[in-house]
Design a protein around this motif. Structure first.
Motif, PDB file in Angstrom:
ATOM      1  N   SER A  85      30.336  48.618  41.956  1.00 59.19           N
ATOM      2  CA  SER A  85      31.799  48.639  41.998  1.00 59.19           C
ATOM      3  C   SER A  85      32.459  48.325  40.659  1.00 59.19           C
ATOM      4  CB  SER A  85      32.325  47.675  43.079  1.00 59.19           C
ATOM      5  OG  SER A  85      31.777  47.997  44.339  1.00 59.19           O
ATOM      6  N   GLU A  86      31.736  48.546  39.567  1.00 58.76           N
ATOM      7  CA  GLU A  86      32.280  48.329  38.233  1.00 58.76           C
ATOM      8  C   GLU A  86      32.096  49.589  37.400  1.00 58.76           C
ATOM      9  OE1 GLU A  86      34.017  45.822  37.794  1.00 58.76           O
ATOM     10  OE2 GLU A  86      33.090  43.921  38.307  1.00 58.76           O
ATOM     11  N   VAL A 115      25.716  61.173  42.756  1.00 55.63           N
ATOM     12  CA  VAL A 115      26.944  61.780  43.270  1.00 55.63           C
ATOM     13  C   VAL A 115      27.346  61.262  44.648  1.00 55.63           C
ATOM     14  CG1 VAL A 115      26.754  63.903  41.930  1.00 55.63           C
ATOM     15  CG2 VAL A 115      25.618  63.744  44.156  1.00 55.63           C
ATOM     16  N   THR A 116      26.601  60.310  45.188  1.00 55.10           N
ATOM     17  CA  THR A 116      26.972  59.738  46.474  1.00 55.10           C
ATOM     18  C   THR A 116      27.261  58.242  46.409  1.00 55.10           C
ATOM     19  OG1 THR A 116      24.632  59.430  47.046  1.00 55.10           O
ATOM     20  CG2 THR A 116      25.698  61.463  47.806  1.00 55.10           C
ATOM     21  N   ASP A 117      26.880  57.592  45.332  1.00 57.97           N
ATOM     22  CA  ASP A 117      27.166  56.161  45.159  1.00 57.97           C
ATOM     23  C   ASP A 117      27.854  55.972  43.810  1.00 57.97           C
ATOM     24  OD1 ASP A 117      27.195  53.447  45.899  1.00 57.97           O
ATOM     25  OD2 ASP A 117      25.446  53.056  44.633  1.00 57.97           O
ATOM     26  N   ASN A 118      28.936  56.710  43.636  1.00 60.68           N
ATOM     27  CA  ASN A 118      29.585  56.744  42.334  1.00 60.68           C
ATOM     28  C   ASN A 118      30.975  57.354  42.492  1.00 60.68           C
ATOM     29  OD1 ASN A 118      29.611  56.281  39.607  1.00 60.68           O
ATOM     30  ND2 ASN A 118      28.463  58.104  39.045  1.00 60.68           N
ATOM     31  N   GLY A 232      29.438  52.944  42.723  1.00 53.85           N
ATOM     32  CA  GLY A 232      29.700  52.670  44.123  1.00 53.85           C
ATOM     33  C   GLY A 232      29.265  51.269  44.497  1.00 53.85           C
ATOM     34  N   ASN A 233      29.514  50.909  45.758  1.00 48.22           N
ATOM     35  CA  ASN A 233      29.180  49.548  46.189  1.00 48.22           C
ATOM     36  C   ASN A 233      27.712  49.412  46.585  1.00 48.22           C
ATOM     37  OD1 ASN A 233      29.108  50.848  48.648  1.00 48.22           O
ATOM     38  ND2 ASN A 233      31.044  49.986  49.372  1.00 48.22           N
ATOM     39  N   GLY A 234      26.945  50.498  46.454  1.00 47.62           N
ATOM     40  CA  GLY A 234      25.528  50.428  46.809  1.00 47.62           C
ATOM     41  C   GLY A 234      24.655  49.849  45.713  1.00 47.62           C
ATOM     42  N   GLY A 235      25.204  49.716  44.522  1.00 49.20           N
ATOM     43  CA  GLY A 235      24.429  49.163  43.418  1.00 49.20           C
ATOM     44  C   GLY A 235      24.935  49.667  42.090  1.00 49.20           C
TER      45      GLY A 235
END
Length: 252
Positions: A85-86, A115-118, A232-235
């Motif tokens: 998330s940064e 492209v799915t966690d970003n 993204g918030n996944g890492g």
């Protein structure tokens, strides 16, 4: 002896029948008809700063030149952040005024590792807030037009907000692929006075979305072009590479 070029070299009008139709009639160099900006991102990137721009950088994020990397032979910049998330953003302190019927296009060549966690966005923002990179494309800014992907979905999304009414997220029809160069573009057309103003989003020259709700498209103030990437918030650990940024607007 010739007299040299007196006006701009234009994109081929044949592009009206092919992909990249939004380029048709737009000059390649500045002219009396069009104001043109093109940055191939060759500039020296040092201390998380790129010449001519202002950076917004979260803790752990970096903005670095990749001229010696193998991702591009012609210069690029890379945004990286090790934290979920940064991320980071760059904006150009130039004023783009829309709504008077003068065609505007903005185009970037970009790739991202995920492209799915970003979230990967570019476009125009009024810079209401510049505390976080995502402020440029969320309701932290009162007026914006942006295009790219949001966390959790590889399908391109266009965001439009006028006078902080709440950013409308408009889903397109094309997915981005990870670690793949894509040319993304927005085209603004029409006039606010005639209530026929609209925005189109393109992926590799193909139309992905048309948004023509004029009341959601800012037209009464100047906006700043920007690029941004937020994990993204996944890492963390995602990267985005930006090869060039260009925009053009017809003079009024």
């Amino acid at each position: 002896m010739g007299t040299g070029i007196k006006e701009s070299i234009y994109h081929s009008p044949l592009s009206e029948q092919e992909v990249y139709s939004y380029r048709s009639g737009v000059p390649l160099i500045p002219s009396s008809e069009y104001s043109i900006f093109f940055d191939d991102l060759y500039g020296e990137t040092a201390s998380n700063a790129y010449p001519g721009t202002t950076a917004i950088i979260d803790t752990g994020a970096t903005i670095a030149g990749t001229e010696v990397d193998d991702i591009s032979e012609n210069g690029a910049i890379r945004i990286t952040d090790a934290t979920a998330s940064e991320g980071a953003a760059l904006f150009w302190p130039r004023g783009i005024q829309l709504g008077n019927g003068d065609k505007f296009i903005m185009e970037v060549r970009v790739q991202t590792s995920d492209v799915t966690d970003n979230a990967l966005q570019f476009g125009l923002s009024d810079l209401t807030s510049v505390t976080n990179p995502e402020d440029l494309y969320t309701t932290a800014s009162a007026n914006l037009i942006t295009f790219g992907i949001l966390d959790g979905d590889a399908t391109v999304t266009m965001l439009c907000d006028k006078d902080n009414a709440g950013a409308a997220a408009n889903l397109g029809s094309i997915d981005l692929s990870a670690a793949t160069w894509h040319i993304l573009a927005i085209e603004v057309y029409g006039t606010a006075a005639s209530a026929n103003m609209g925005v189109k989003g393109y992926v590799d020259g193909k139309l992905a979305i048309t948004w023509d709700t004029e009341t959601e498209i800012p037209d009464d103030l100047v906006l700043a072009p920007f690029i941004a990437m937020v994990n993204g918030n996944g890492g963390g650990g995602n990267t985005s590479d930006w090869d060039y940024v260009r925009w053009a607007i017809k003079r009024n």
